[in-house]
Scaffold this active site. Sequence first.
Site, mmCIF file in Angstrom:
data_model
loop_
_atom_site.group_PDB
_atom_site.id
_atom_site.type_symbol
_atom_site.label_atom_id
_atom_site.label_comp_id
_atom_site.label_asym_id
_atom_site.label_seq_id
_atom_site.Cartn_x
_atom_site.Cartn_y
_atom_site.Cartn_z
ATOM 1 N N MET A 286 9.708 -1.627 20.989
ATOM 2 C CA MET A 286 9.300 -2.439 19.835
ATOM 3 C C MET A 286 8.928 -3.831 20.315
ATOM 4 S SD MET A 286 11.814 -1.294 16.788
ATOM 5 C CE MET A 286 11.778 0.361 16.115
ATOM 6 N N HIS B 61 1.204 -22.995 47.414
ATOM 7 C CA HIS B 61 2.458 -23.672 47.728
ATOM 8 C C HIS B 61 2.438 -25.091 47.182
ATOM 9 C CE1 HIS B 61 6.012 -24.816 49.970
ATOM 10 N NE2 HIS B 61 5.375 -25.930 50.336
ATOM 11 N N GLY C 88 0.823 -1.210 0.000
ATOM 12 C CA GLY C 88 0.000 0.000 0.000
ATOM 13 C C GLY C 88 0.857 1.260 0.000
ATOM 14 N N ILE D 122 17.605 -9.766 20.969
ATOM 15 C CA ILE D 122 17.731 -10.655 19.808
ATOM 16 C C ILE D 122 19.063 -11.396 19.882
ATOM 17 C CG2 ILE D 122 18.043 -10.745 17.293
ATOM 18 C CD1 ILE D 122 15.960 -8.678 16.958
ATOM 19 N N GLY D 123 20.126 -10.652 20.162
ATOM 20 C CA GLY D 123 21.454 -11.264 20.237
ATOM 21 C C GLY D 123 21.481 -12.417 21.228
ATOM 22 N N GLY E 79 19.803 -3.656 16.938
ATOM 23 C CA GLY E 79 18.568 -2.902 17.090
ATOM 24 C C GLY E 79 17.724 -2.960 15.825
HETATM 25 P P1 FAD Z 1 5.459 -5.826 12.034
HETATM 26 O O1 FAD Z 1 5.199 -7.074 12.797
HETATM 27 O O2 FAD Z 1 6.812 -5.566 11.538
HETATM 28 O O3 FAD Z 1 4.392 -5.775 10.880
HETATM 29 C C1 FAD Z 1 4.374 -4.828 9.873
HETATM 30 C C2 FAD Z 1 3.842 -5.453 8.618
HETATM 31 O O4 FAD Z 1 3.585 -4.425 7.677
HETATM 32 C C3 FAD Z 1 4.805 -6.413 7.950
HETATM 33 O O5 FAD Z 1 4.226 -7.688 7.791
HETATM 34 C C4 FAD Z 1 5.117 -5.776 6.612
HETATM 35 O O6 FAD Z 1 5.236 -6.731 5.555
HETATM 36 C C5 FAD Z 1 3.887 -4.917 6.385
HETATM 37 N N1 FAD Z 1 4.107 -3.751 5.531
HETATM 38 C C6 FAD Z 1 5.104 -2.830 5.605
HETATM 39 N N2 FAD Z 1 4.938 -1.871 4.679
HETATM 40 C C7 FAD Z 1 3.820 -2.186 4.001
HETATM 41 C C8 FAD Z 1 3.120 -1.561 2.929
HETATM 42 N N3 FAD Z 1 3.532 -0.417 2.381
HETATM 43 N N4 FAD Z 1 2.006 -2.177 2.467
HETATM 44 C C9 FAD Z 1 1.564 -3.340 3.009
HETATM 45 N N5 FAD Z 1 2.176 -3.953 4.017
HETATM 46 C C10 FAD Z 1 3.289 -3.379 4.525
HETATM 47 N N6 FAD Z 1 8.203 -8.890 20.552
HETATM 48 C C11 FAD Z 1 7.656 -9.417 21.655
HETATM 49 O O7 FAD Z 1 6.798 -8.765 22.259
HETATM 50 N N7 FAD Z 1 7.994 -10.649 22.120
HETATM 51 C C12 FAD Z 1 8.933 -11.405 21.492
HETATM 52 O O8 FAD Z 1 9.226 -12.511 21.930
HETATM 53 C C13 FAD Z 1 9.556 -10.875 20.337
HETATM 54 N N8 FAD Z 1 10.471 -11.593 19.681
HETATM 55 C C14 FAD Z 1 11.044 -11.072 18.547
HETATM 56 C C15 FAD Z 1 12.021 -11.827 17.901
HETATM 57 C C16 FAD Z 1 12.632 -11.331 16.768
HETATM 58 C C17 FAD Z 1 13.684 -12.168 16.065
HETATM 59 C C18 FAD Z 1 12.239 -10.070 16.245
HETATM 60 C C19 FAD Z 1 12.869 -9.533 14.994
HETATM 61 C C20 FAD Z 1 11.275 -9.324 16.879
HETATM 62 C C21 FAD Z 1 10.674 -9.808 18.047
HETATM 63 N N9 FAD Z 1 9.707 -9.076 18.740
HETATM 64 C C22 FAD Z 1 9.156 -9.598 19.879
HETATM 65 C C23 FAD Z 1 9.253 -7.757 18.282
HETATM 66 C C24 FAD Z 1 7.921 -7.894 17.519
HETATM 67 O O9 FAD Z 1 8.098 -8.778 16.445
HETATM 68 C C25 FAD Z 1 7.465 -6.529 17.015
HETATM 69 O O10 FAD Z 1 7.387 -5.620 18.081
HETATM 70 C C26 FAD Z 1 6.086 -6.624 16.367
HETATM 71 O O11 FAD Z 1 6.124 -7.505 15.279
HETATM 72 C C27 FAD Z 1 5.607 -5.239 15.909
HETATM 73 O O12 FAD Z 1 4.402 -5.342 15.230
HETATM 74 P P2 FAD Z 1 3.991 -4.316 14.073
HETATM 75 O O13 FAD Z 1 2.680 -4.774 13.597
HETATM 76 O O14 FAD Z 1 4.171 -2.936 14.536
HETATM 77 O O15 FAD Z 1 5.087 -4.530 12.936
HETATM 78 P P1 NAD Z 2 18.347 -4.018 21.332
HETATM 79 O O1 NAD Z 2 18.209 -2.569 21.258
HETATM 80 O O2 NAD Z 2 17.602 -4.783 22.373
HETATM 81 O O3 NAD Z 2 19.890 -4.411 21.529
HETATM 82 C C1 NAD Z 2 20.894 -4.002 20.668
HETATM 83 C C2 NAD Z 2 22.218 -4.066 21.407
HETATM 84 O O4 NAD Z 2 23.254 -3.854 20.475
HETATM 85 C C3 NAD Z 2 22.351 -2.999 22.492
HETATM 86 O O5 NAD Z 2 22.747 -3.610 23.689
HETATM 87 C C4 NAD Z 2 23.410 -2.066 21.922
HETATM 88 O O6 NAD Z 2 24.213 -1.471 22.922
HETATM 89 C C5 NAD Z 2 24.218 -2.998 21.056
HETATM 90 N N1 NAD Z 2 24.927 -2.352 19.950
HETATM 91 C C6 NAD Z 2 24.483 -1.390 19.115
HETATM 92 N N2 NAD Z 2 25.416 -1.081 18.207
HETATM 93 C C7 NAD Z 2 26.482 -1.878 18.457
HETATM 94 C C8 NAD Z 2 27.763 -2.042 17.849
HETATM 95 N N3 NAD Z 2 28.121 -1.335 16.793
HETATM 96 N N4 NAD Z 2 28.621 -2.962 18.365
HETATM 97 C C9 NAD Z 2 28.248 -3.703 19.438
HETATM 98 N N5 NAD Z 2 27.058 -3.584 20.045
HETATM 99 C C10 NAD Z 2 26.181 -2.695 19.558
HETATM 100 O O7 NAD Z 2 17.999 -4.555 19.860
HETATM 101 P P2 NAD Z 2 17.798 -6.024 19.283
HETATM 102 O O8 NAD Z 2 18.300 -7.059 20.218
HETATM 103 O O9 NAD Z 2 18.328 -5.983 17.897
HETATM 104 O O10 NAD Z 2 16.229 -6.146 19.239
HETATM 105 C C11 NAD Z 2 15.453 -5.244 18.442
HETATM 106 C C12 NAD Z 2 14.062 -5.093 18.975
HETATM 107 O O11 NAD Z 2 13.321 -6.297 18.888
HETATM 108 C C13 NAD Z 2 14.057 -4.658 20.429
HETATM 109 O O12 NAD Z 2 13.243 -3.514 20.530
HETATM 110 C C14 NAD Z 2 13.459 -5.791 21.159
HETATM 111 O O13 NAD Z 2 12.627 -5.357 22.211
HETATM 112 C C15 NAD Z 2 12.651 -6.538 20.103
HETATM 113 N N6 NAD Z 2 12.697 -7.964 20.452
HETATM 114 C C16 NAD Z 2 12.022 -8.381 21.555
HETATM 115 C C17 NAD Z 2 12.108 -9.697 21.936
HETATM 116 C C18 NAD Z 2 11.376 -10.150 23.147
HETATM 117 O O14 NAD Z 2 10.502 -9.427 23.605
HETATM 118 N N7 NAD Z 2 11.660 -11.318 23.705
HETATM 119 C C19 NAD Z 2 12.878 -10.602 21.233
HETATM 120 C C20 NAD Z 2 13.575 -10.138 20.143
HETATM 121 C C21 NAD Z 2 13.458 -8.814 19.764
#
Ligand code: FAD
Ligand code: NAD
Length: 471
Positions: free
Chosen positions: A324, A450, A118, A188-189, A277
């Site tokens: 996020m 408990h 979109g 994520i790391g 990030g």
């Molecule tokens: P997204 O999930 O990114 O959805 C956006 C959607 O918009 C996408 O599907 C994309 O294709 C679509 N889109 C973009 N532009 C357009 C366009 N122009 N037209 C049509 N469609 C479009 N969060 C947690 O709370 N718990 C977790 O355990 C967790 N684990 C994670 C693990 C990983 C590896 C990663 C990368 C993220 C994780 N997160 C987790 C973060 C979580 O995935 C995001 O916060 C969440 O998906 C955000 O939802 P959103 O709908 O804002 O964006």
């Molecule tokens: P993050 O912001 O959690 O961590 C990134 C880390 O990379 C920070 O500690 C930062 O200091 C470090 N960093 C940045 N630049 C660097 C560099 N040049 N060299 C070395 N270290 C560096 O980001 P993320 O782990 O990529 O996750 C992204 C988002 O996805 C987060 O907002 C997280 O909340 C979300 N996420 C959530 C979950 C969950 O809820 N379980 C799981 C996965 C991802």
Amino acid sequence: ATEAEDYDVVLIGGGVAGYVAAIKAGQEGMKVACIEKRGALGGTCLNVGCIPSKSLLNNSHMYHQILHDTKKRGIEVGDVKLNLAQMMKAKDESVNGLTKGIEFLFKKNKVDYIKGTGAFASEHEVRVNLVDGGEMSVRGKNIIIATGSESTPFPGLEIDEEKVVTSTGALALKEVPKRMVVIGGGIIGLEMASVWSRLGSEVSVIEFLGQIGGPGMDSDIAKQTQKILQRQGLKFKLNTKVTSGEASGDVVKLELEAAKGGKNETIEAEVCLVAIGRRPYTAGLGLENIGIELDERKRLVIDQEYRTKIPHIRVIGDCTFGPMLAHKAEEEAVAAIEYIKKGFGHVNYGAIPSVMYTHPEVAWVGQNEAELKEAGVKYNVGTFPFTANSRAKTNLETDGMVKMLSDKETDRILGIHIIGPNAGEMIAEGTLALEYGASSEDVARTCHAHPTLAEAFKEAAMSTYSHAIHS
Ligand code: FAD
Ligand code: NAD
């Protein structure tokens, strides 16, 4: 071209933010369309985020536990083998089942699912490039942008999702790399490092800051987490920055430098995960056609009701302010629809839990000690270790603790930080306490069953305003 169809609400993006808002709008009797370009609903979370990562975390933990943690429990196992292809298949099945489930919910709630990309043609019209070819246009009385986020690239390191990967590639490796280097010791790391280390890779995590865990994690908890993960085999280099990197032949080479300058070294691995990030994703949305701008961190700017400066265009989820997280996106989705329908909605940004699904899990909600100090708030600290919790002892899983912070004067709970078994479930109780404005004494005087791990939560509360019984 055919006339654009009119909707009460058009969602751009079918991730957690977009699909939840679409369902909620359908439930409220609005005519609603959701545009998603990836060919599947659920966004990052369901397809390449929360869900596949938790599948791999769960199954890699079981594998690791069967290999290393059965003898003392009186279980003798023989020939244990990893079938990575099957582990990936199990992950894909969970993902597919859940994304199909959303399609079903769309039908049930009369949401039109439009597969395509979109872009704004004007303030009320979105042109869609359809996945199956062709174009169409929709008009929305209200339009909600929910386009999510993407992995932040590391300058000079090209992502091929095989040797140099983001989380997406790290969730789909075809074999266990001998060595893996992770840039970024955030959530994520650490989650992905845990998966591959358990499956046999030698994993090193390079973190720029002096503590792991990313933003928000309490320092005491981060230190304990690091110790426990080190015991599991992860290697850490903190206060270290990656200055450059390149993939050549079968290895990826990174140049490292002490964050404060000085010492240089090189690290090599078969796979490098870039996890520094995520950043908002708004490419190709046609924002220039409607004059909406991004802030310095590429976030779409909104007011308290999620409105851009064009009031019928709102923004929710990862592409705007705030953590996020999927559950944050979900809360905003419901609230945004309520603002449209009723004029009021509710999200308490002070009570959004964070969970890291390592083993043990780490979970927190509210403020940490450093934040309270910085704000000049006087507080009490209560802690309770899982070594003193009967259920943790019987489960032979005693690593970790519950830490509670409450206002020194009023005893109102300000923050809860847990590392330990099932911390991610336990934090729900903490979030409820925070949301209801509970004091630590309120929690301490609530009867807990408990033997449960949750008794550690109650005893941490007791030690915040008085004394725990069992430590
Ligand atoms: P997204 O999930 O990114 O959805 C956006 C959607 O918009 C996408 O599907 C994309 O294709 C679509 N889109 C973009 N532009 C357009 C366009 N122009 N037209 C049509 N469609 C479009 N969060 C947690 O709370 N718990 C977790 O355990 C967790 N684990 C994670 C693990 C990983 C590896 C990663 C990368 C993220 C994780 N997160 C987790 C973060 C979580 O995935 C995001 O916060 C969440 O998906 C955000 O939802 P959103 O709908 O804002 O964006
Ligand atoms: P993050 O912001 O959690 O961590 C990134 C880390 O990379 C920070 O500690 C930062 O200091 C470090 N960093 C940045 N630049 C660097 C560099 N040049 N060299 C070395 N270290 C560096 O980001 P993320 O782990 O990529 O996750 C992204 C988002 O996805 C987060 O907002 C997280 O909340 C979300 N996420 C959530 C979950 C969950 O809820 N379980 C799981 C996965 C991802």
